[in-house]
Write an enzyme that holds these catalytic residues in place. Structure first.
Site, short mmCIF file in Angstrom:
data_model
loop_
_atom_site.label_atom_id
_atom_site.label_comp_id
_atom_site.label_asym_id
_atom_site.label_seq_id
_atom_site.Cartn_x
_atom_site.Cartn_y
_atom_site.Cartn_z
N GLY A 79 0.79 -1.23 0.00
CA GLY A 79 0.00 0.00 0.00
C GLY A 79 0.82 1.27 0.00
CG ASP A 195 23.94 7.13 -9.37
OD1 ASP A 195 24.38 7.29 -8.22
OD2 ASP A 195 22.81 6.69 -9.62
CG ASP A 226 27.78 5.36 -7.61
OD1 ASP A 226 27.22 4.63 -6.78
OD2 ASP A 226 27.75 5.17 -8.84
CB SER A 264 16.07 4.94 -15.16
OG SER A 264 16.69 3.73 -14.81
N GLY A 399 25.62 1.06 -14.71
CA GLY A 399 25.94 2.47 -14.92
C GLY A 399 26.85 3.01 -13.84
CG HIS A 400 26.11 2.43 -10.42
ND1 HIS A 400 25.73 3.59 -9.81
CD2 HIS A 400 24.97 1.82 -10.84
CE1 HIS A 400 24.40 3.70 -9.84
NE2 HIS A 400 23.92 2.63 -10.46
CG ASP A 475 -1.23 4.91 2.27
OD1 ASP A 475 -1.52 4.61 1.10
OD2 ASP A 475 -1.87 4.51 3.25
#
Length: 588
Positions: A79, A195, A226, A264, A399-400, A475
């Site tokens: 929830g 990142d 990162d 992403s 990507g790191h 919520d």
């Protein structure tokens, strides 16, 4: 020095004892502006976790923020829509906030902005081009465009206030326009990577290594970097090789191609669409997040593809199977994502045809592996040819930065202090070990938690006072922390159970009518704990009588007394911290 003669048939060689040459980096001359005020650095999110990256730098009456991310709920948070930081410190110090700077456009760095600006006045947000477009789109969706100003920055821009000066260095990541941010303060320079990785043949811009080296020469007092891949040895593979491998799969596929990746991962989606164009395939987009990304990068001119190339799911049957490519959400086995609904034959328009190829250009996030395996088995059972990334067939890369790239960053920047960020505790700790293996002085690395303040003052660093930084569970549209309390109570119930204490009193005479009744559910087995129950009743009775005999007995005071007296006893005897619910029955 001793000389040793070595005789050979042709010559005599004189050999001297010598020590091997050791190269040492030039020592950085660090400069500070004289001040007695420390520069405070802290995270409201992003430490000892992956997600909700929100970092703050404060000097005297000025605060700047770097990123404002969100964390997505796990399976235990039923929830809950999102997890965000507690912004109460920012609300209390709202007048000090000068700007929010964004490193790149991923949700764990920008997804909290619309929650933040509802609660805190952020005068201006500076972001790179793609991130700025994504932020504007989200603010428009939530009708918040009048709450703040979004401005774009490029690599050579500079922003300054009385105490702080901000500049940028381009880095590589899995999304276009990723930047590290340099903040110059009176107590030294702070660099935050966001990142990043180093990709020598990137699909987007190149990392500005010369600028990073120049920043290092001027002196980096604190590096914030990162830590996602801190435990991964070697280098992170480049994105271009991944696209080349996916290209080969396109050639081999005989029927329709389904491909799923992180929404992403903009570079990847961009290249996949261009591959479809190269092989004259029509593209179907399934999933709101991918639709949004493609719409924005097309508006920005990053994807110059004809509109006729995109078709609706209902029109698939009008085209040959080998001329169809479907980009879908669902790379993590999410039950409501398009690919999961297709696998269970619950999608309204599309079903798997034997011979379809399904490509997972992704890797399971920790905790999602089981869901992904269930999805792959379902797809395989109904006739799909499923292809995952593997060491022999790399169709996904991180990507790191991995350890060797992290070492390169330390070689370039040579920081005095280091605060690893964006990672679980073990990742942060490992990142410090990697830093110490290069050039970080032992003891100058700080494994911090959200809310911990690191204070920099004229070349010295120490842990300061904590600020509130609890996770807030959202919520629906509620950000009042009520949902946070509910989640905590659910967590307590699952681990320690509950104890209900039923008390009958006469409020006219302030007397107990009978001994309290104690009911345990999930905390301990009552039948085997008679002596514990008896002692608990005695403790609670004494606590209640003390309140009833006081000058101002109230129901609130009785409930508080029950909890405060019973909780330590239960922990001492049963090693449990149950949820204690007092129930007061009053005779009128």
């Amino acid at each position: 020095m001793e000389k040793e003669k070595i005789t050979s048939t042709n010559q005599i060689i004189e050999k001297e004892d010598f020590e091997p040459f050791v190269f040492k980096q030039k020592e950085v001359q660090r400069k500070y502006i004289k001040t007695e005020s420390p520069t405070k650095v802290f995270a409201l999110g992003g430490l000892e976790e992956i997600g909700k990256n929100t970092y703050c730098i404060e000097h005297e009456n000025e605060i700047i923020m770097i990123d404002a991310g969100v964390k997505f709920p796990d399976d235990s948070m039923l929830g809950i829509n999102a997890v965000i930081p507690d912004y109460s410190y920012l609300k209390e110090n709202e007048s000090k906030i000068k700007a929010l700077f964004i490193t790149h456009g991923h949700e764990d760095h920008i997804g909290g902005i619309h929650y933040l600006v509802k609660q805190v006045n952020i005068p201006v947000i500076y972001a790179p081009e793609l991130a700025a477009a994504l932020i504007r789109d989200r603010l428009k969706e939530h009708k918040l465009t009048d709450k703040t100003i979004v401005k774009e920055y490029v690599a050579d821009d500079i922003w300054a206030t009385k105490n702080l000066r901000v500049s940028y260095a381009a880095l590589n990541h899995s999304i276009p326009d990723a930047f590290g941010i340099l903040v110059e303060t009176p107590n030294g320079n702070i660099f935050s990577t966001g990142d990043y990785k180093f990709d020598w043949s990137p699909l987007g811009h190149f990392a500005e290594l010369s600028k990073l080296a120049s920043m290092g020469d001027k002196g980096i007092e604190l590096l914030m970097s990162d830590s996602t891949n801190a435990e991964v040895e070697g280098y992170t593979p480049g994105e271009k090789g991944i696209i080349e491998n996916i290209d080969k799969l396109f050639l081999k596929a005989k029927g329709r191609i389904f491909i799923t990746t992180f929404a992403s991962n903009v570079h990847r989606i961009q290249q996949i669409v261009e591959l479809a164009n190269k092989y004259d395939k029509k593209v179907v987009i399934l999933g709101r997040s991918i639709e949004r990304i493609i719409k924005i990068i097309r508006q920005m001119g990053h994807l110059k593809i004809n509109d006729k190339m995109f078709i609706k799911a209902n029109d698939i049957e009008k085209h040959p199977a080998n001329k169809i490519m479907i980009i879908s959400t669902g790379s993590q086995g999410e039950p409501m994502a398009a690919l999961s609904r297709i696998a269970t034959n619950r999608h309204q328009s599309i079903s798997i045809i034997p011979g379809d190829t399904v490509i997972f250009s992704s890797s399971p996030i920790p905790g999602n592996r089981a869901d992904v395996e269930i999805l792959i088995n379902r797809l395989t059972r109904i006739g799909a040819n499923v292809i995952e990334s593997s060491p022999s067939n790399r169709i996904h890369t991180s990507g790191h930065a991995s350890q060797e790239e992290q070492k390169l960053l330390f070689t370039l920047l040579r920081p005095n202090y280091f605060m690893p960020m964006h990672g679980e505790f073990r990742m942060l700790k490992k990142h410090i070990e990697t830093a110490e293996s290069v050039n970080l002085k032992q003891g100058n690395g700080f494994v911090m938690a959200n809310g911990d303040q690191l204070e920099l003052l004229q070349g010295n660093a120490q842990i300061g006072k904590r600020v509130d930084a609890d996770a807030i569970y959202v919520d629906g549209k509620d950000m009042t922390a009520h949902a946070s309390n509910i989640i905590r109570e659910r967590d307590i119930l699952s681990k320690d159970g509950l104890i209900s204490v039923v008390v009958s009193i006469d409020s006219q005479t302030n007397k107990l009518l009978c001994a309290p009744r104690i009911i345990s559910r999930g905390s301990f087995y009552v039948k085997d704990s008679g002596n514990v129950i008896s002692e608990a009743i005695t403790i609670v009775t004494e606590a209640i009588n003390e309140v009833l005999n006081s000058s101002k007995p109230t129901f609130g005071a009785i409930k508080k007394a029950i909890k405060q007296s019973l909780s330590p006893y239960i922990f001492k005897t049963k090693r449990r911290n149950p949820l204690i619910i007092p129930v007061i029955l009053n005779k009128k």
